[in-house]
Write an enzyme that holds these catalytic residues in place. Structure first.
Site, PDB file in Angstrom:
ATOM      1  N   CYS A 116      44.342  30.506  34.467  1.00  0.00           N
ATOM      2  CA  CYS A 116      43.460  29.658  35.288  1.00  0.00           C
ATOM      3  C   CYS A 116      42.743  28.595  34.468  1.00  0.00           C
ATOM      4  CB  CYS A 116      42.447  30.524  36.022  1.00  0.00           C
ATOM      5  SG  CYS A 116      43.249  31.780  37.025  1.00  0.00           S
ATOM      6  N   HIS A 256      36.153  26.769  38.076  1.00  0.00           N
ATOM      7  CA  HIS A 256      37.335  27.464  38.577  1.00  0.00           C
ATOM      8  C   HIS A 256      36.962  28.186  39.870  1.00  0.00           C
ATOM      9  CE1 HIS A 256      40.858  29.777  38.977  1.00  0.00           C
ATOM     10  NE2 HIS A 256      40.366  30.910  38.512  1.00  0.00           N
ATOM     11  N   ASN A 286      42.042  31.039  45.277  1.00  0.00           N
ATOM     12  CA  ASN A 286      42.248  30.866  43.839  1.00  0.00           C
ATOM     13  C   ASN A 286      43.682  30.371  43.614  1.00  0.00           C
ATOM     14  OD1 ASN A 286      42.649  31.145  41.083  1.00  0.00           O
ATOM     15  ND2 ASN A 286      41.633  33.131  40.945  1.00  0.00           N
TER      16      ASN A 286
END
Ligand code: COA
Length: 329
Positions: A116, A256, A286
Site C-alpha cells: 500500500c 492511505h 482499500n
C-alpha cells in the site's frame, strides 16, 4: 557536482471500474453487515474490475488522464514506474504492459512492490531520477485489482478491498513548488501479518497451494491496525523534519485509505484536524498502492488542492512498509 533539479507533479489522473460492490452485496456473500463495516472501517462500497479489465488496463486509463492533465504526450515519457501488488502477471512488468497500451515507446519501464506504500515509494524514486537529470518526464502509475486476490469467503478481508488506479506525471518544476521531502521505512520482520503466500518461490503454484487458498491475501487485522496509525504519524513527523516544516503548514493530508479509525488516529497523533484530511475510502475501500494516487487526483478534481497548496501523502502496508511524501502543487 551539478545542482539537483526540483521534481514536481504536473498532472494527475484516476480510473475506477464501473461495477460497484456495496456492503449490502457483501451481506449476501459473508457473515457481515453494513452497520459493522461502516462503524469499524468506514467503507460503504468498492469498485470491482470487469473480467476483461486488468491492472494494466486500469493503470493505462489513469495514465491517459494524467498525461492529458499535464498536457504531455505518451511519446515524451522517459520512464514508467508502476506500483502494484497485483501485476498482470509475474513478468513482463505491468509497466511494460502499460507502455504498450499507451504507445510510450521511448520509456524505460519497471514495477515496484511496496504494497500500500507503493505510490509514495514510487514518487520518491521518480523524484530522484528527475533531480539528477537522468530523466525529464516520469509517469508513476499505482494500479490494483485486489478483487483478484481477495478471498470472498474470508470476512476479515472480503469487506476491505477494491480495484482502482491513479497516476501522476512528474517533471522538473520551479521552486517553491515540487516535492519538498520524502521518507520511506520498512520492517520485514512483520511480513507474515499481511501477505500473499502462494505463487512465488516459497510456495510455487500447485494443486495443494490452490486447495489451501494460498493465492488469496492473508491478514492479521488487529496486528496491522495497532501498527498502522503510529507508523504513519511517525513517518509524517520525519518527512516534516527533513523539510524543516511543521504540520501547521500542511493544507491537506492524503492518507492511505484503509480504515477510518486508523486515519483518525494518525491525524490525531500528527496533531492535524480531520477537516484537513482527504477521505474517499467510503466510496472505493482499500485499493492498496492506488489509494493515495486516486485520492490525490480526486482532491485536485474537487478543488481541494489549489495552486500552492502543501499536501502530505502518507501510507503504510504489507512488508511492513510505510512512507510520506511532502509536496507543494
Ligand atoms: N463483519 C462482522 N463482524 C466481524 C467482521 C465482519 N466483516 N470481521 C470481524 N468481525 C467480528 C469478529 O469476529 C469479532 O467478533 P467477537 O468479538 O464476537 O469475536 C469482532 O467483530 C471484532 O473483531 P476484531 O477483529 O477485533 O475487529 P477490529 O475492530 O479489529 O476490526 C478490521 C477488524 C480488519 C476492520 C481491523 O482490524 C482493521 O481495519 N485492521 C487493519 C486492516 C488493514 O488496514 N489492512 C490493510 C493494511 S494496508
Amino acid at each position: 557536482m551539478t545542482e539537483l533539479l526540483t521534481a514536481g507533479i504536473v498532472g494527475t489522473g484516476m480510473y475506477v471500474p464501473a461495477k460497484v460492490l456495496t456492503n449490502a452485496d457483501l451481506e449476501k456473500m459473508v457473515d457481515t453487515n453494513d452497520e459493522w463495516i461502516v462503524s469499524r472501517v468506514g467503507i460503504k462500497e468498492r469498485r470491482i474490475a470487469a473480467p476483461e479489465e486488468t491492472t494494466s488496463s486500469l493503470g493505462a486509463n489513469a495514465a491517459r488522464a494524467a498525461l492529458a492533465d499535464a498536457g504531455v504526450s505518451a511519446s515524451e515519457v522517459d520512464l514508467i514506474i508502476t506500483a502494484t501488488i497485483t501485476p498482470d502477471m509475474p513478468w513482463p512488468s505491468t509497466a511494460c504492459h502499460i507502455q504498450r497500451a499507451l504507445g510510450a515507446t521511448r520509456a524505460a519501464c519497471f514495477d515496484i512492490e511496496a504494497a500500500c506504500t507503493g505510490f509514495v515509494y514510487a514518487l520518491s524514486l521518480a523524484r530522484n531520477y528527475i533531480a539528477t537529470g537522468m530523466y525529464r518526464t516520469v509517469l508513476v502509475v499505482a494500479a490494483e485489482t485486489l478483487s483478484r486476490i481477495t478471498d470472498r469467503e474470508d470476512r476479515n478481508t472480503a469487506i476491505l478491498f477494491g480495484d482502482a488506479a491513479g497516476a501522476a506525471v512528474l517533471q522538473p518544476v520551479k521552486a517553491p513548488t515540487g516535492i519538498l521531502a520524502t521518507y520511506m521505512g520498512a520492517d520485514g520482520s512483520k511480513g507474515e501479518l499481511l501477505e500473499l503466500p502462494g505463487g512465488g518461490s516459497r510456495n510455487p503454484t500447485s494443486h495443494a497451494t490452490v486447495d489451501s487458498r494460498l493465492h488469496y491475501m492473508k491478514m492479521k487485522g488487529n496486528e496491522v491496525f495497532k501498527f498502522a496509525a503510529r507508523a504513519m504519524a511517525s513517518s509524517n513527523s520525519k518527512v516534516l523534519t527533513k523539510a524543516e516544516m511543521t504540520i501547521d503548514q500542511v493544507d491537506l493530508l492524503i492518507p492511505h485509505q484503509a480504515n477510518m479509525r486508523i486515519i483518525e488516529a494518525a491525524a490525531r497523533l500528527s496533531n492535524l484536524s480531520m477537516d484537513k484530511v482527504y477521505l474517499n475510502l467510503m466510496r472505493y475501500g482499500n485499493t492498496s498502492a492506488a489509494t493515495t494516487a486516486v485520492a490525490l487526483a480526486e482532491a485536485r478534481i474537487e478543488g481541494r488542492i489549489k495552486s500552492g497548496s502543501v499536501c502530505l501523502l502518507v501510507a503504510f502496508g504489507g512488508g511492513f512498509t510505510w512512507g510520506s511524501c511532502l509536496l507543494r502543487l
